[in-house]
Write a protein that holds these residues in place. Structure first.
Motif, short mmCIF file in Angstrom:
data_model
loop_
_atom_site.label_atom_id
_atom_site.label_comp_id
_atom_site.label_asym_id
_atom_site.label_seq_id
_atom_site.Cartn_x
_atom_site.Cartn_y
_atom_site.Cartn_z
N ALA A 1 -50.50 25.67 11.43
CA ALA A 1 -51.83 25.38 11.96
C ALA A 1 -52.74 26.60 11.83
O ALA A 1 -52.28 27.74 11.73
CB ALA A 1 -51.73 24.96 13.43
N VAL A 2 -54.05 26.33 11.87
CA VAL A 2 -55.06 27.39 11.82
C VAL A 2 -56.23 26.96 12.69
O VAL A 2 -56.53 25.76 12.80
CB VAL A 2 -55.53 27.64 10.36
CG1 VAL A 2 -56.21 26.42 9.76
CG2 VAL A 2 -56.43 28.87 10.27
N ASN A 3 -56.89 27.92 13.35
CA ASN A 3 -58.03 27.56 14.19
C ASN A 3 -59.31 28.27 13.75
O ASN A 3 -59.29 29.12 12.85
CB ASN A 3 -57.72 27.75 15.68
CG ASN A 3 -57.61 29.20 16.10
OD1 ASN A 3 -58.17 30.11 15.48
ND2 ASN A 3 -56.88 29.44 17.19
N SER A 4 -60.43 27.92 14.39
CA SER A 4 -61.73 28.41 13.98
C SER A 4 -61.99 29.86 14.37
O SER A 4 -63.01 30.43 13.98
CB SER A 4 -62.84 27.51 14.54
OG SER A 4 -62.71 27.38 15.95
N SER A 5 -61.08 30.47 15.12
CA SER A 5 -61.16 31.91 15.36
C SER A 5 -60.58 32.68 14.18
O SER A 5 -60.66 33.91 14.13
CB SER A 5 -60.40 32.28 16.64
OG SER A 5 -60.98 31.66 17.76
N GLY A 6 -59.97 31.94 13.25
CA GLY A 6 -59.31 32.57 12.11
C GLY A 6 -57.86 32.90 12.37
O GLY A 6 -57.23 33.62 11.60
N LEU A 7 -57.30 32.38 13.46
CA LEU A 7 -55.88 32.58 13.76
C LEU A 7 -55.06 31.49 13.09
O LEU A 7 -55.30 30.29 13.31
CB LEU A 7 -55.64 32.55 15.27
CG LEU A 7 -54.16 32.55 15.71
CD1 LEU A 7 -53.47 33.85 15.29
CD2 LEU A 7 -54.05 32.32 17.22
N ALA A 8 -54.10 31.90 12.28
CA ALA A 8 -53.18 30.97 11.62
C ALA A 8 -51.76 31.27 12.09
O ALA A 8 -51.41 32.43 12.33
CB ALA A 8 -53.28 31.10 10.10
N GLY A 9 -50.96 30.23 12.20
CA GLY A 9 -49.58 30.42 12.64
C GLY A 9 -48.64 29.44 11.98
O GLY A 9 -49.00 28.28 11.73
N VAL A 10 -47.44 29.91 11.66
CA VAL A 10 -46.36 29.06 11.15
C VAL A 10 -45.05 29.61 11.69
O VAL A 10 -45.00 30.74 12.20
CB VAL A 10 -46.30 29.02 9.60
CG1 VAL A 10 -47.63 28.60 9.00
CG2 VAL A 10 -45.88 30.37 9.02
N MET A 11 -43.99 28.84 11.57
CA MET A 11 -42.69 29.37 11.97
C MET A 11 -41.60 28.83 11.06
O MET A 11 -41.70 27.73 10.52
CB MET A 11 -42.36 29.06 13.43
CG MET A 11 -42.06 27.63 13.74
SD MET A 11 -43.53 26.62 13.70
CE MET A 11 -42.88 25.06 14.28
N ASN A 12 -40.59 29.66 10.85
CA ASN A 12 -39.39 29.28 10.12
C ASN A 12 -38.23 29.20 11.09
O ASN A 12 -38.24 29.84 12.14
CB ASN A 12 -39.02 30.33 9.07
CG ASN A 12 -40.00 30.41 7.93
OD1 ASN A 12 -41.05 29.77 7.95
ND2 ASN A 12 -39.66 31.20 6.93
N GLY A 13 -37.20 28.46 10.70
CA GLY A 13 -35.95 28.58 11.42
C GLY A 13 -35.35 29.95 11.18
O GLY A 13 -35.47 30.49 10.07
N GLY A 14 -34.74 30.54 12.21
CA GLY A 14 -34.03 31.80 12.02
C GLY A 14 -32.58 31.53 11.67
O GLY A 14 -32.21 30.42 11.27
N GLU A 15 -31.75 32.53 11.84
CA GLU A 15 -30.34 32.36 11.49
C GLU A 15 -29.55 31.67 12.62
O GLU A 15 -29.93 31.73 13.78
CB GLU A 15 -29.72 33.73 11.21
CG GLU A 15 -30.38 34.44 10.03
CD GLU A 15 -29.57 35.64 9.56
OE1 GLU A 15 -28.35 35.50 9.39
OE2 GLU A 15 -30.18 36.71 9.36
N LYS A 16 -28.49 31.02 12.23
CA LYS A 16 -27.53 30.54 13.23
C LYS A 16 -27.02 31.76 13.97
O LYS A 16 -26.68 32.78 13.35
CB LYS A 16 -26.39 29.80 12.55
CG LYS A 16 -25.42 29.14 13.51
CD LYS A 16 -24.37 28.33 12.76
CE LYS A 16 -23.41 27.66 13.74
NZ LYS A 16 -22.38 26.86 13.02
N CYS A 17 -26.97 31.67 15.30
CA CYS A 17 -26.70 32.90 16.04
C CYS A 17 -25.93 32.65 17.34
O CYS A 17 -25.70 31.50 17.74
CB CYS A 17 -28.01 33.63 16.36
SG CYS A 17 -29.13 32.70 17.42
#
Length: 375
Positions: A82-98
């Motif tokens: 996602a991205v917003n009108s303040s110019g902040l964008a965010g995404v996420m990946n899965g990390g490692e099995k832990c």
């Protein structure tokens, strides 16, 4: 002679191994941030290629009624990107099995966490603080794996690698940083349970990003949206033992958020592949978009891509007519972006907003007529 036979047998074994079916993950991704010294256009780019068994992929618009609005892609709830009108964008990946996982089964999943962040934060530093607050309150759950979050804004970016109770944060503002689903920051490895082959597969995808970007930067001094589009559709590697690259049978979508550093509230653009990257086309949605096409707001566009992928496979060539459309439409949109920037410099925001909305509408009108796109 024996050495030749041995080499031949090794080559056959390697080929058979590479053709073996990959294990299907519940969730993977390859993501990266690119900063102005490599984009060459006073922009920051955040990208995510999403690998998941989910086929419920749609685009959703949101706003808080006054301060900000946003574009996100995922399912019915939460955002994977996602991205917003303040110019902040965010995404996420899965990390490692832990070994360090949440015991709170009612904790928020990563998509709901990202939606909460993108709808309330304006900077990547604020986003990191809000994420850490979720972790401190133990209002987080991600099964038996940790997570990797990316946040970028017009000034800087942050990478967060975390388990349920441990996190490391890296500030980024130059070059690029890429991750698949393995950790690199200090301290995370003591929790990791990733096996050798999985680690190699993740490393291969990260290497594919490095190779593509370094070659583009060496040749032209920058990395642009079309470079990223080509990389998003990359299906093979140069390694016989690891066949899959960034695009595979469970890559269900991709986003390239280009944050304009001068006028993020109008010129920031979400370049979206709604569906399997090799079975859909790239569409530029300005952050100031007023109305979303019904085909994108529902699963109609993405479902059509999966139908084609199931029929023809992921390694089939992208239709030449689609590629020609993308080259033409993205060039036209960039021209309109430049014109909209000139309008913004003159204080003509409403005219700039209308120009970009009209630009997208024209592109979508042509896209709908592409043979096979919506069927």
């Amino acid at each position: 002679m024996r050495s030749v036979k041995t080499l031949c047998l090794f080559s056959v074994f390697a080929l058979l191994f590479s053709l073996a079916a990959e294990p299907v993950p519940p969730h993977e991704c390859t993501s990266w941030m690119i900063f102005p010294d490599m984009t060459g256009e006073n922009t920051v780019i955040l990208h995510k290629s999403r690998d998941s068994q989910s086929r419920n992929v749609k685009v959703r618009l949101g706003n808080d009624g006054a301060k900000r609005n946003w574009i996100g892609m995922g399912g019915d709830k939460g955002y994977c990107m996602a991205v917003n009108s303040s110019g902040l964008a965010g995404v996420m990946n899965g990390g490692e099995k832990c070994t360090d996982n949440s015991t709170n089964k009612n904790g928020k999943g990563t998509t709901l966490i990202l939606e909460a962040i993108i709808s309330t934060c304006d900077t990547s530093a604020q986003a990191v603080d809000k994420l850490i607050d979720f972790l401190k309150k133990e209002d987080y759950q991600h099964g038996d794996k940790g997570s990797i979050f990316f946040f970028a804004d017009p000034k800087e970016g942050y990478l967060v690698e975390c388990t349920a109770h441990f996190w490391q944060v890296q500030k980024c503002n130059t070059g690029y940083v890429a991750r698949a689903n393995i950790w690199h920051l200090p301290g995370l490895e003591k929790y990791a349970l990733t096996d050798y082959y999985t680690h190699a597969v993740e490393s291969a995808r990260e290497y594919a990003v490095r190779k593509a970007f370094n070659e583009a930067f060496s040749a032209r001094g920058k990395v642009d949206v079309m470079d990223i589009l080509a990389l998003s559709r990359k299906v093979d590697t140069d390694n016989l033992f690891i066949r899959r690259s960034l695009c595979c049978t469970w890559t269900n979508s991709a986003s390239t958020f280009v944050v304009d550093r001068d006028y993020p509230e109008v010129l920031t653009t979400a370049y979206l592949l709604v569906g399997c990257p090799r079975h859909t086309v790239l569409l530029p949605l300005p952050i100031c978009i007023k109305e979303l096409p019904e085909e994108m707001a529902t699963v109609k566009l993405s479902s059509a891509s999966y139908k084609r992928m199931n029929k023809d496979g992921v390694r089939v060539d992208v239709p030449a007519e689609w590629l020609k459309f993308e080259e033409k439409s993205i060039a036209a949109y960039k021209k309109d972006l430049a014109a909209a920037k000139e309008l913004m410099k003159k204080g003509k925001k409403s005219e700039a907003v209308k120009l970009l909305n009209d630009s997208f509408s024209k592109i979508w009108k042509e896209a709908k007529e592409l043979p096979g796109l919506l069927k």
